[in-house]
Design a protein around this motif. Structure first.
Motif, PDB file in Angstrom:
ATOM      1  N   HIS A 150       0.830  -1.199   0.000  1.00 43.18           N
ATOM      2  CA  HIS A 150       0.000   0.000   0.000  1.00 43.18           C
ATOM      3  C   HIS A 150       0.866   1.251   0.000  1.00 43.18           C
ATOM      4  CE1 HIS A 150      -3.639  -2.365   1.188  1.00 43.18           C
ATOM      5  NE2 HIS A 150      -2.700  -3.169   1.687  1.00 43.18           N
ATOM      6  N   LYS A 151       0.294   2.324  -0.594  1.00 46.40           N
ATOM      7  CA  LYS A 151       0.892   3.645  -0.484  1.00 46.40           C
ATOM      8  C   LYS A 151       0.630   4.212   0.909  1.00 46.40           C
ATOM      9  CE  LYS A 151       0.379   5.052  -5.351  1.00 46.40           C
ATOM     10  NZ  LYS A 151      -0.225   6.087  -6.238  1.00 46.40           N
ATOM     11  N   ALA A 152       1.243   5.363   1.176  1.00 47.31           N
ATOM     12  CA  ALA A 152       1.047   6.009   2.478  1.00 47.31           C
ATOM     13  C   ALA A 152      -0.402   6.406   2.702  1.00 47.31           C
ATOM     14  CB  ALA A 152       1.959   7.230   2.601  1.00 47.31           C
ATOM     15  N   ASP A 153      -1.161   6.689   1.635  1.00 48.54           N
ATOM     16  CA  ASP A 153      -2.565   7.070   1.780  1.00 48.54           C
ATOM     17  C   ASP A 153      -3.485   5.862   1.922  1.00 48.54           C
ATOM     18  OD1 ASP A 153      -2.606   5.982  -0.741  1.00 48.54           O
ATOM     19  OD2 ASP A 153      -3.118   7.842  -1.786  1.00 48.54           O
ATOM     20  N   SER A 167      -3.935   3.392  -0.291  1.00 44.94           N
ATOM     21  CA  SER A 167      -4.344   2.775  -1.552  1.00 44.94           C
ATOM     22  C   SER A 167      -3.446   1.587  -1.879  1.00 44.94           C
ATOM     23  CB  SER A 167      -4.303   3.797  -2.685  1.00 44.94           C
ATOM     24  OG  SER A 167      -2.998   4.342  -2.839  1.00 44.94           O
TER      25      SER A 167
END
Length: 767
Positions: free
Chosen positions: A374-377, A379
């Motif tokens: 996952h990305k930091a946000d 997603s």
């Protein structure tokens, strides 16, 4: 019928069926006992085929082996071999492997347990309560399940006695899926176990007995199957049964603390061990956990790695609490309860690859992981493939922080749900494995490795190389373009017969701007051989075994009628035949023949005579005015049979550039003074329009006489000339008989003389 003889016969028939027709390398069907004790010497009996000329017993653990001579018929036929094997005292309990090396090659691997419990053998008729086999624990029983039968054992336990009982079967590569039952003396079931955490498909239990008395333990297959391959080792004693180890690995060469979770008490304890130096490669290693109450040990396996090590730090159940880890490296954690999720965070750059390979079952853990990146946000950018190994591949889309989410695929969890994830920053897009686990090559010969390349993301060429066979090897077919390649490896002749080498097949490819190197892993063919084994010795997974046998027997030879060959002036062409002796009737392939050392301007064309099985014809061509002279030449023939190359050289040959007629003379025998003898004159003609040849004896010993002239017709090449010796001719041996030959070739008068021939004159018998 003795069921051990039955299993041996069945397995022997199986190995004979899969072996090639020239099955010289050894084939192992089974070995007894199923375990070797550390700190002791034990006789190991190997059954199979082609077990003669044993040179070495290779083991994945430390050992010393002495081969013991035997006079029984099976040993003489190479179907049985007795080895006295000594294991060092400090060797760890666990699962290893061995192979037999003979002067003909190397065998298939056999899994073997190292066990500090004493061994007994299952009796033949123990399939009921009334016939239960009595055992005195602590002990281990080597047995084999028969179809529709249950093996029953009787033992005595004191009130309050806590005892460990386990079946080691699938961990030894057995086909047996065991069911373990603990019974009262009357047959009432106390405990019934099938698969148990920490043992894969095997069964085990720690039980506390309420009252003193005799009890029964039984073993059978869950499907009621049995026969060939359904072997097991039943361990009974006070040893610990390790359900989990946390962390599941550590850095090689370092002292690491492991939390042991399991039986008998179910509590955790710490064990501090020094991991071995694995020389910059990851390797599974075993450690013994001795009983504090008596003989016997439990054991566990962890991975010793060469990279960085990261350990989950609770709480890390969400992205905000993610444990910071270093990549590339190994991440260690566990799903401690159902529904638990672990998060790990790291920094990555755009275009960087992330390649995660999870390890659980091979460490005894019951969990199957679900991985997502996952990305930091929050997603999601990648999800792992769910195969026999959980693998996640991703390319980082932009610089920043990323998190790896880890959970159990089925939502389970417990202190035993440990995992280890190898995270690297390179992804090759392909893997490699050899089709077979072992190969046998003739000394200085060639063997063929079928290399398979499952691809996922890279479809370009792969350059293959081989490590571990030493200097001087040559490779053919080492460019892999598709899904597989036949890699032909030729060994140098200085590796002796009976030698064992462990080879690593390596593939390299340029992907984008990076050169990626991948070592072949033999996990897939090992799973085909040992489908139920949890984990296998690293040496079996990382290498192929190459056994060197005797040189491949000669399969052809070359010969010419005469070592003196000719090239005629005026004609500028001549022919001679190379005769082929095919010493192996099955060898019918064409030969490659070359003529080396020809004088400048003369060329050779080689073509088969008829089908080329018996002869090849050499046609020489060159200038008609080539100066006379003699030149040493040689003929080199190369043939290939069953992938083996043979080169034969005829190097004592002379090419004579000569006039277009050659004459030779030889006496039929000695001449007695006052008597006569025949001299045979032979011509070698060149050209398409032969003419009569006039002969004259021009020189010889004193007292010899011959006709002034003799003519050989145009259609003949031999004639005999009568030679007489005067009664006064001096006896002796002489080397000066010379014949002169004259003819015309292409309208030109040609005169040549023979080389001097020997003549022996014997004195007349006394009257």
């Amino acid at each position: 019928m003795n069921h051990r003889l039955a299993i041996f016969g069945a397995l022997l028939a199986f190995t004979a069926a899969i072996a090639p027709l020239c099955a010289a390398p050894p084939q192992i069907a089974l070995a007894n006992p199923l375990a070797l004790p550390p700190g002791k010497s034990v006789d190991l009996t190997i059954h199979g085929q082609n077990l003669l000329d044993a040179r070495r017993l290779w083991t994945s653990f430390a050992s010393r082996c002495e081969f013991v001579a035997a006079d029984d018929e099976a040993s003489k036929k190479g179907e049985k071999l007795l080895c006295r094997v000594t294991i060092p005292r400090g060797e760890q309990v666990g699962i290893g492997a061995f192979r037999l090396v003979t002067g003909e090659g190397v065998s298939n691997p056999i899994l073997m347990m190292l066990d500090d419990l004493p061994t007994v053998v299952e009796s033949e008729n123990n399939h009921s309560i009334e016939q239960a086999q009595s055992i005195n624990w602590p002990t281990a029983v080597d047995g084999q399940c028969d179809p529709l039968q249950e093996d029953v054992f009787r033992f005595h336990a004191a009130a309050g006695q806590r005892m460990s009982i386990e079946v080691v079967a699938q961990r030894l590569g057995s086909a047996l899926d065991p069911v373990l039952r603990l019974l009262t003396p009357e047959g009432a079931e106390v405990v019934r176990l099938d698969d148990v955490e920490g043992s894969g498909g095997d069964s085990r239990v720690v039980h506390a007995f309420d009252s003193e008395g005799d009890y029964l333990v039984s073993v059978r297959d869950v499907r009621h199957a049995g026969g060939a391959g359904f072997r097991y080792r039943l361990r009974v004693g006070l040893f610990p049964l390790i359900a989990a180890v946390f962390p599941a690995g550590g850095r090689s060469g370092a002292v690491t603390s492991f939390e042991l979770v399991g039986q008998p008490s179910g509590a955790s304890s710490l064990l501090h061990v020094a991991l071995p130096d694995t020389h910059d490669r990851a390797q599974l290693v075993s450690f013994s956990v001795p009983s504090v109450e008596g003989p016997g040990s439990g054991w566990f396996r962890v991975e010793a790695g060469s990279g960085s090590e990261s350990l989950e730090s609770e709480p890390n159940n969400g992205p905000a609490e993610a444990t910071l880890v270093q990549i590339p490296g190994a991440v260690n954690g566990r799903i401690s309860e159902p529904g638990d999720r672990d998060y790990f965070k790291f920094q990555a750059k755009q275009g960087q690859r992330v390649h995660c390979v999870a390890m659980t079952r091979e460490l005894g853990s019951p969990c199957d992981l679900y991985l997502s990146l996952h990305k930091a946000d929050g997603s999601q950018i990648a999800v792992a493939r769910q195969e026999r190994q959980t693998v996640l591949d991703a390319e980082i889309p932009e610089d920043g922080q990323y998190s790896l989410q880890v959970e159990d695929l089925l939502g389970g969890g417990s202190p035993g749900h440990v995992y280890r994830i190898d995270v690297s920053d390179t992804y090759s897009g392909f893997t490699l494995n050899a089709e077979q686990l072992q190969y046998s090559s003739p000394q200085g010969g060639t063997f063929v490795v079928k290399v398979l390349a499952p691809r996922r993301g890279y479809d370009g060429p792969i350059d293959l190389a081989v490590e571990g066979l030493g200097d001087g090897i040559t490779l053919e077919g080492n460019k892999l373009e598709g899904a597989e390649a036949l890699l032909k490896i030729t060994l140098p002749a200085d590796i002796p017969a009976g030698e064992l080498r462990h080879a690593i097949v390596v593939g390299s490819a340029k992907i984008v701007e990076q050169t990626v190197t991948v070592a072949a892993n033999q996990r897939e063919p090992l799973r085909a051989l040992f489908p139920n084994a949890l984990s296998l010795p690293t040496d079996l997974e990382k290498t192929i075994a190459v056994g060197v046998g005797p040189p491949f027997p000669p399969f052809f030879d070359l010969a010419v009628v005469s070592t003196q060959l000719y090239f005629p002036q005026l004609i500028g062409a001549s022919t001679f035949d190379i005769n082929i002796t095919r010493t192996n009737e099955a060898f019918k392939e064409a030969l490659s023949l070359t003529v080396e050392g020809l004088p400048e301007g003369i060329t050779a064309e080689v073509a088969p005579v008829e089908d080329g099985l018996k002869a090849y014809r050499v046609s020489l061509k060159g200038p008609v005015d080539r100066a006379e002279g003699e030149f040493p030449i040689r003929i080199v023939g190369v043939g290939k049979f069953q992938e083996q190359s043979r080169s034969v050289t005829l190097d004592n040959l002379t090419l004579q550039v000569t006039k277009p007629l050659v004459v030779s003379v030889a006496m039929a025998g000695p001449i007695v003074a006052g008597g006569g003898q025949q001299a045979q004159v032979t011509l070698q003609r060149f050209g398409d329009e032969p003419q009569p040849v006039r002969l004259q004896v021009s020189d010889g010993p004193a007292g010899l006489s011959a006709p002034i002239f003799v003519t050989i017709p145009a259609d003949a090449n031999q004639i005999t000339i009568p030679i007489t010796a005067a009664a006064t001719a001096p006896p002796g041996k002489f080397d000066n008989l010379v014949v002169v030959a004259s003819t015309t070739v292409k309208g030109q008068a040609i005169t040549v003389q023979s080389k001097p021939a020997p003549v022996e004159i014997q004195p007349a018998a006394a009257q």
